[in-house]
Design a protein around this motif. Structure first.
Motif: not given
Length: 272
Positions: A22-26
């Motif tokens: 989720x952090x990478x996609x954000x």
């Protein structure tokens, strides 16, 4: 035999993997990076340059990745300790040093037999069946074995960061519209002379370079590129960090189910 702690650690590794993804996609979905075309001073070439306005939070990603790896390794180690306790081992010093064996060669496996002597035969058999050195006999290779990757990553994540952003040049797409100062210059510049570069992920890095034989008036067009956050194994191999973590979680689950299933058969009853 209670394996709830091991299962909890596996679930925690899954959770960390989801948080990391989720952090990478954000970050990737924000305006943290873009690209721009820059014409050379002699106007006989132009470059597509990376612009990074917000650096990726590598420290956070590295922590989550390393913690997930450590949970997976601990889940296996605690599984072996639980079996040892059930088998009657009470020496806490011995239990503290007890580890789930991960052996790349049969020689290494044989060298562990003294330490594993406290385990019942069924558990030693179950552990041996999942060892990396068995892979070639099953049509695989040692390089593909995820337990070896887990062991090496667990050792190395205790010392240094194991994730990095790495641009994959083959995913760069650009549809430029180059306007030349003269028609003769445009004709002389066909076919295009374009070089795609393996650029570091940093502000100002050159993604591709286009050389011409005529002077360039302007460059316009659309572009897209993909960057992949990668995990680096100690031997230098790189993998997509979320893909690798998901594969490690799944394989550790398979190993645990095999050992726990064998324990259930040995006990003749369900494991708590």
């Amino acid at each position: 035999m209670d394996f709830s702690d091991q299962i909890s650690r596996l679930k925690r590794a899954h959770q960390l993997g989801a948080e990391l993804s989720a952090g990478i996609h954000a970050w990737g979905g924000s305006s943290s990076c873009s690209a721009r075309a820059r014409i050379a001073e002699d106007r006989l070439s132009w470059e597509l340059q990376l612009q990074v306005s917000q650096p990726p939070p590598l420290a956070d990603w590295g922590f989550r990745f390393g913690e997930a790896v450590n949970h997976l390794r601990a889940a296996l180690d605690n599984l072996a300790v639980a079996i040892a306790r059930q088998s009657g081992v009470t020496d806490e010093k011995q239990l503290k040093a007890f580890m789930f064996p991960i052996c790349g060669t049969s020689k290494e496996w044989k060298s562990r037999q003294k330490a594993l002597a406290c385990l019942p035969d069924w558990s030693r058999d179950a552990l041996e069946q999942m060892q990396p050195f068995q892979r070639p006999e099953q049509g695989g290779t040692l390089e593909e074995d995820l337990l070896l990757a887990l062991r090496d990553l667990d050792n190395s994540t205790k010392h240094h960061l194991q994730v990095k952003p790495d641009l994959t040049p083959q995913t760069i797409e650009h549809t430029p519209a180059v306007e030349f100062e003269t028609e003769e210059g445009a004709a002389a510049s066909v076919p295009p002379d374009t070089e795609v570069l393996a650029a570091p992920f940093e502000d100002g890095a050159v993604l591709l370079r286009h050389r011409t034989k005529g002077r360039i008036k302007s460059v316009q067009g659309q572009y897209s590129f993909a960057a992949q956050v990668q995990a680096v194994l100690p031997d230098g191999r790189t993998f997509g960090v979320t893909d690798l973590l998901a594969a490690l979680c799944e394989y550790v689950r398979v190993v645990m189910e095999h050992v726990i299933g064998t324990a259930e058969q040995a006990e003749g009853k369900s494991v708590a």
